[in-house]
Scaffold this active site. Structure first.
Site, short mmCIF file in Angstrom:
data_model
loop_
_atom_site.label_atom_id
_atom_site.label_comp_id
_atom_site.label_asym_id
_atom_site.label_seq_id
_atom_site.Cartn_x
_atom_site.Cartn_y
_atom_site.Cartn_z
N MET A 1 11.79 30.38 -23.00
CA MET A 1 12.00 31.37 -24.04
C MET A 1 10.74 31.68 -24.85
SD MET A 1 15.00 32.03 -23.14
CE MET A 1 15.89 33.02 -24.32
N ASN B 1 11.36 34.91 -12.49
CA ASN B 1 12.17 34.64 -13.67
C ASN B 1 13.62 34.99 -13.36
OD1 ASN B 1 12.75 34.11 -16.47
ND2 ASN B 1 12.84 36.32 -16.82
N HIS C 1 17.02 36.42 -15.33
CA HIS C 1 17.41 37.07 -16.59
C HIS C 1 18.91 37.35 -16.55
CE1 HIS C 1 17.04 39.46 -20.21
NE2 HIS C 1 17.81 40.36 -19.62
N SER D 1 19.73 38.66 -12.79
CA SER D 1 18.70 39.18 -11.89
C SER D 1 17.56 38.18 -11.77
CB SER D 1 18.10 40.48 -12.44
OG SER D 1 19.10 41.41 -12.78
N ASP E 1 10.82 41.50 -19.02
CA ASP E 1 12.04 41.72 -18.22
C ASP E 1 11.98 43.00 -17.39
OD1 ASP E 1 13.04 39.40 -19.42
OD2 ASP E 1 14.03 40.51 -21.02
C1 GAR Z 1 19.77 31.39 -18.37
O1 GAR Z 1 21.02 32.01 -18.53
C2 GAR Z 1 18.68 32.41 -18.19
O2 GAR Z 1 19.12 33.58 -17.57
C3 GAR Z 1 18.31 32.69 -19.62
O3 GAR Z 1 18.35 31.44 -20.25
C4 GAR Z 1 19.37 30.65 -19.64
C5 GAR Z 1 18.80 29.28 -19.37
O4 GAR Z 1 19.79 28.40 -18.93
N1 GAR Z 1 17.00 33.27 -19.69
C6 GAR Z 1 16.68 34.25 -20.53
O5 GAR Z 1 17.45 34.71 -21.33
C7 GAR Z 1 15.24 34.72 -20.40
N2 GAR Z 1 15.12 36.03 -20.97
P1 GAR Z 1 19.40 27.00 -18.31
O6 GAR Z 1 18.40 26.34 -19.25
O7 GAR Z 1 20.69 26.25 -18.27
O8 GAR Z 1 18.83 27.25 -16.95
#
Ligand code: GAR
Length: 219
Positions: A93, A110, A112, A139, A148
């Protein structure tokens, strides 16, 4: 024998996508070695997951740096110290500098939580509900400097359905992410995927702007 892809996974939190990648690589004998899991937050649970899987961990805490460029340089040092060629952002993040992104162009993916190019940025599940979208999903894309907005490789689509909440949608989208991200990692590792300009090729076939798609009506 094909060469194995050495990768670093960058996380900030729970690391369920990191776990899905680790599991998929092992189960399907994917020629990919996750050399290190790097977090900007020392409390990220994903670090525990990596350690349990016998993967090296590193913390580059953004609060220790006065500017983004210095933070990104420390990230590069960590990634290079572990000889990683590819980077998988998995719930990382922090916004990366253009210089960092250019350095890893074509080698950084990545995930998203939306059907890109819809719903870039944060709070995608709430925004999907508020906008009355019939479909939502996740995605996997190559990372380019605009947030993104990089070329999409693979999307996972689901029906929003009746009475969704941001939490229920998030859970369902997570399950999709755990399928599409490891699959994209596998394609990259097996040399099936490449980026030329803004076009993604899978097995020498140019993909549409929205990438390949898995549509799960059961989720
Ligand atoms: C995921 O849902 C991913 O898509 C999102 O953070 C989460 C991480 O989950 N990423 C974003 O929002 C990036 N813009 P995780 O730590 O359990 O893998």
């Amino acid at each position: 024998m094909t060469a194995r892809l050495k990768a670093a996974v960058l996380i900030s939190g729970s690391g369920t996508n990191l776990q899905a990648i680790i599991d998929h690589v092992r189960i399907h004998d994917v020629p990919c070695d996750v050399q290190v899991a790097v977090s900007n937050d020392p409390a990220a649970y994903g670090l525990v997951r990596a350690a349990r899987a016998g993967i090296a961990t590193a913390v580059v805490d953004h609060r220790d740096f006065t500017d983004r460029a210095a933070f990104d340089r420390a990230l590069v040092d960590t990634i290079e110290a572990h000889h990683a060629q590819a980077l998988f952002l998995a719930g990382f993040m922090r916004i990366l500098t253009d210089e960092f992104v250019e350095r890893f162009r074509g080698r950084m993916l990545n995930v998203h939580p939306s059907l890109l190019p819809d719903l870039k940025g944060l709070n995608t599940h709430r925004r999907a509900i508020e906008a009355g979208h019939a479909h939502h999903g996740a995605s996997v894309h190559y990372v380019t400097p605009a947030l993104d907005s990089g070329p999409v490789i693979l999307r996972g689509r689901l029906d929003v359905g009746e009475d969704p909440t941001p939490e229920s949608l998030q859970q369902r989208v997570h399950r999709l992410e755990h399928r599409i991200y490891p699959l994209a990692v596998e394609w990259l590792s097996r040399g099936r995927l490449r980026l030329e300009g803004d076009t993604v090729y899978l097995d020498d076939r140019a993909l549409p702007k929205t990438g390949e798609e898995i549509y799960d009506r059961e989720l």
